[in-house]
Motif scaffolding. Structure first.
Motif, PDB file in Angstrom:
ATOM      1  N   MET A   1      31.884  42.241  24.706  1.00  0.00           N
ATOM      2  CA  MET A   1      32.456  41.555  25.849  1.00  0.00           C
ATOM      3  C   MET A   1      31.918  42.192  27.123  1.00  0.00           C
ATOM      4  SD  MET A   1      36.425  41.054  27.038  1.00  0.00           S
ATOM      5  CE  MET A   1      36.938  40.790  25.389  1.00  0.00           C
ATOM      6  N   ASP A   2      31.457  41.357  28.035  1.00  0.00           N
ATOM      7  CA  ASP A   2      30.896  41.857  29.290  1.00  0.00           C
ATOM      8  C   ASP A   2      32.004  42.126  30.305  1.00  0.00           C
ATOM      9  OD1 ASP A   2      28.287  41.748  28.423  1.00  0.00           O
ATOM     10  OD2 ASP A   2      27.973  39.711  29.146  1.00  0.00           O
ATOM     11  N   ILE A   3      32.288  43.385  30.514  1.00  0.00           N
ATOM     12  CA  ILE A   3      33.243  43.804  31.529  1.00  0.00           C
ATOM     13  C   ILE A   3      32.540  44.854  32.365  1.00  0.00           C
ATOM     14  CG2 ILE A   3      35.412  45.007  31.956  1.00  0.00           C
ATOM     15  CD1 ILE A   3      36.558  43.628  29.535  1.00  0.00           C
ATOM     16  N   ILE A   4      32.636  44.697  33.672  1.00  0.00           N
ATOM     17  CA  ILE A   4      31.958  45.615  34.581  1.00  0.00           C
ATOM     18  C   ILE A   4      32.999  46.443  35.317  1.00  0.00           C
ATOM     19  CG2 ILE A   4      30.457  45.791  36.586  1.00  0.00           C
ATOM     20  CD1 ILE A   4      29.314  42.989  35.609  1.00  0.00           C
ATOM     21  N   ILE A   5      32.874  47.751  35.175  1.00  0.00           N
ATOM     22  CA  ILE A   5      33.765  48.689  35.851  1.00  0.00           C
ATOM     23  C   ILE A   5      33.039  49.194  37.093  1.00  0.00           C
ATOM     24  CG2 ILE A   5      35.012  50.874  35.664  1.00  0.00           C
ATOM     25  CD1 ILE A   5      36.036  48.643  33.786  1.00  0.00           C
ATOM     26  N   SER A   6      33.717  49.121  38.223  1.00  0.00           N
ATOM     27  CA  SER A   6      33.110  49.561  39.476  1.00  0.00           C
ATOM     28  C   SER A   6      33.909  50.707  40.076  1.00  0.00           C
ATOM     29  CB  SER A   6      33.058  48.395  40.470  1.00  0.00           C
ATOM     30  OG  SER A   6      32.667  48.856  41.740  1.00  0.00           O
ATOM     31  N   ASN A   7      33.224  51.810  40.345  1.00  0.00           N
ATOM     32  CA  ASN A   7      33.877  52.945  40.988  1.00  0.00           C
ATOM     33  C   ASN A   7      34.197  52.657  42.445  1.00  0.00           C
ATOM     34  OD1 ASN A   7      33.832  54.535  38.676  1.00  0.00           O
ATOM     35  ND2 ASN A   7      31.769  55.280  39.110  1.00  0.00           N
ATOM     36  N   SER A   8      33.476  51.705  43.047  1.00  0.00           N
ATOM     37  CA  SER A   8      33.725  51.372  44.449  1.00  0.00           C
ATOM     38  C   SER A   8      34.876  50.375  44.617  1.00  0.00           C
ATOM     39  CB  SER A   8      32.457  50.812  45.091  1.00  0.00           C
ATOM     40  OG  SER A   8      32.063  49.629  44.447  1.00  0.00           O
ATOM     41  N   ASP A   9      35.306  49.765  43.493  1.00  0.00           N
ATOM     42  CA  ASP A   9      36.460  48.865  43.527  1.00  0.00           C
ATOM     43  C   ASP A   9      37.714  49.726  43.712  1.00  0.00           C
ATOM     44  OD1 ASP A   9      38.623  47.134  42.830  1.00  0.00           O
ATOM     45  OD2 ASP A   9      37.266  45.939  41.588  1.00  0.00           O
ATOM     46  N   GLY A  10      38.563  49.357  44.624  1.00  0.00           N
ATOM     47  CA  GLY A  10      39.752  50.153  44.914  1.00  0.00           C
ATOM     48  C   GLY A  10      40.829  50.066  43.852  1.00  0.00           C
ATOM     49  N   ARG A  11      40.684  49.128  42.922  1.00  0.00           N
ATOM     50  CA  ARG A  11      41.704  48.950  41.886  1.00  0.00           C
ATOM     51  C   ARG A  11      41.500  49.937  40.739  1.00  0.00           C
ATOM     52  NH1 ARG A  11      40.813  43.125  40.005  1.00  0.00           N
ATOM     53  NH2 ARG A  11      38.696  43.904  40.132  1.00  0.00           N
ATOM     54  N   PRO A  12      42.591  50.292  40.053  1.00  0.00           N
ATOM     55  CA  PRO A  12      42.459  51.146  38.868  1.00  0.00           C
ATOM     56  C   PRO A  12      41.619  50.447  37.792  1.00  0.00           C
ATOM     57  CG  PRO A  12      44.770  50.873  39.489  1.00  0.00           C
ATOM     58  CD  PRO A  12      43.975  49.943  40.343  1.00  0.00           C
ATOM     59  N   ILE A  13      41.019  51.235  36.914  1.00  0.00           N
ATOM     60  CA  ILE A  13      40.135  50.690  35.879  1.00  0.00           C
ATOM     61  C   ILE A  13      40.872  49.706  34.971  1.00  0.00           C
ATOM     62  CG2 ILE A  13      38.736  51.285  33.849  1.00  0.00           C
ATOM     63  CD1 ILE A  13      37.958  53.869  35.331  1.00  0.00           C
ATOM     64  N   TYR A  14      42.103  50.033  34.564  1.00  0.00           N
ATOM     65  CA  TYR A  14      42.837  49.133  33.668  1.00  0.00           C
ATOM     66  C   TYR A  14      43.044  47.767  34.332  1.00  0.00           C
ATOM     67  CZ  TYR A  14      47.264  49.496  36.196  1.00  0.00           C
ATOM     68  OH  TYR A  14      48.238  49.417  37.149  1.00  0.00           O
ATOM     69  N   GLU A  15      43.242  47.766  35.648  1.00  0.00           N
ATOM     70  CA  GLU A  15      43.443  46.525  36.387  1.00  0.00           C
ATOM     71  C   GLU A  15      42.143  45.728  36.469  1.00  0.00           C
ATOM     72  OE1 GLU A  15      44.852  45.524  40.814  1.00  0.00           O
ATOM     73  OE2 GLU A  15      46.135  46.983  39.785  1.00  0.00           O
ATOM     74  N   GLN A  16      41.024  46.412  36.627  1.00  0.00           N
ATOM     75  CA  GLN A  16      39.722  45.733  36.641  1.00  0.00           C
ATOM     76  C   GLN A  16      39.482  45.055  35.295  1.00  0.00           C
ATOM     77  OE1 GLN A  16      36.328  47.981  38.252  1.00  0.00           O
ATOM     78  NE2 GLN A  16      37.801  49.433  39.102  1.00  0.00           N
ATOM     79  N   ILE A  17      39.822  45.751  34.214  1.00  0.00           N
ATOM     80  CA  ILE A  17      39.635  45.199  32.869  1.00  0.00           C
ATOM     81  C   ILE A  17      40.527  43.973  32.670  1.00  0.00           C
ATOM     82  CG2 ILE A  17      39.945  45.628  30.394  1.00  0.00           C
ATOM     83  CD1 ILE A  17      39.278  48.624  31.053  1.00  0.00           C
ATOM     84  N   SER A  18      41.815  44.122  32.936  1.00  0.00           N
ATOM     85  CA  SER A  18      42.740  43.006  32.702  1.00  0.00           C
ATOM     86  C   SER A  18      42.392  41.815  33.584  1.00  0.00           C
ATOM     87  CB  SER A  18      44.193  43.438  32.890  1.00  0.00           C
ATOM     88  OG  SER A  18      44.443  43.821  34.205  1.00  0.00           O
ATOM     89  N   SER A  19      41.976  42.069  34.809  1.00  0.00           N
ATOM     90  CA  SER A  19      41.598  40.993  35.727  1.00  0.00           C
ATOM     91  C   SER A  19      40.403  40.211  35.195  1.00  0.00           C
ATOM     92  CB  SER A  19      41.294  41.601  37.093  1.00  0.00           C
ATOM     93  OG  SER A  19      40.612  40.719  37.903  1.00  0.00           O
ATOM     94  N   GLN A  20      39.399  40.914  34.687  1.00  0.00           N
ATOM     95  CA  GLN A  20      38.203  40.251  34.176  1.00  0.00           C
ATOM     96  C   GLN A  20      38.498  39.476  32.898  1.00  0.00           C
ATOM     97  OE1 GLN A  20      34.451  42.565  34.416  1.00  0.00           O
ATOM     98  NE2 GLN A  20      35.621  43.983  35.702  1.00  0.00           N
ATOM     99  N   ILE A  21      39.374  40.017  32.044  1.00  0.00           N
ATOM    100  CA  ILE A  21      39.741  39.299  30.816  1.00  0.00           C
ATOM    101  C   ILE A  21      40.553  38.060  31.175  1.00  0.00           C
ATOM    102  CG2 ILE A  21      41.069  39.406  28.661  1.00  0.00           C
ATOM    103  CD1 ILE A  21      40.144  42.357  28.403  1.00  0.00           C
ATOM    104  N   LYS A  22      41.488  38.181  32.124  1.00  0.00           N
ATOM    105  CA  LYS A  22      42.255  37.007  32.577  1.00  0.00           C
ATOM    106  C   LYS A  22      41.308  35.928  33.079  1.00  0.00           C
ATOM    107  CE  LYS A  22      46.503  39.215  34.206  1.00  0.00           C
ATOM    108  NZ  LYS A  22      47.296  39.554  35.408  1.00  0.00           N
TER     109      LYS A  22
END
Length: 127
Positions: A1-22
């Motif tokens: 599954m293509d999920i991109i984690i960004s250190n420059s994104d202000g959101r926590p990593i778990y939130e980036q993951i759940s947002s992309q899956i949603k």
């Protein structure tokens, strides 16, 4: 599954993951009943902690996007149209808040914003 984690994104990593899956669920890239990668596998692929993927999956389950069956894994839940609509509304409100913030900072009137939105909406629907 293509999920991109960004250190420059202000959101926590778990939130980036759940947002992309949603997002993948809402756009139909992930379909109802489709199995998600295990928490361990996703953590390994993203090179993050299993605790982080667990938190993302828990959030997705709490919001009704996935169901988890002990011993079997996590699966995309049946689409609840009200839930999907509510998620889209939240995203639209977030964008509108940013538009308002930017327009106030450059002294753009509400009429100007309405005119821009109307024009863009009509262009999008005429294509």
């Amino acid at each position: 599954m293509d999920i991109i984690i960004s250190n420059s994104d202000g959101r926590p990593i778990y939130e980036q993951i759940s947002s992309q899956i949603k997002s993948k669920i809402m756009t139909g890239e992930l379909n109802a009943g489709q199995m998600l990668p295990s928490m361990r596998l996703l953590a390994k692929e993203l090179r993050i902690s299993v605790i982080t993927t667990k938190r993302a999956y828990e959030e997705l389950e709490r919001d009704g996007f996935i169901i988890t069956m002990t011993g079997k894994g996590s699966f995309v839940a049946e689409k609840n149209t009200d839930l999907v609509r509510e998620e889209y509304l939240k995203r639209i409100e977030s964008h509108l808040n940013e538009i308002i913030r930017l327009s106030v900072s450059c002294d753009l009137s509400l009429k100007d914003i309405k005119d821009m939105l109307t024009l863009m909406y009509e262009e999008e629907n005429n294509e």
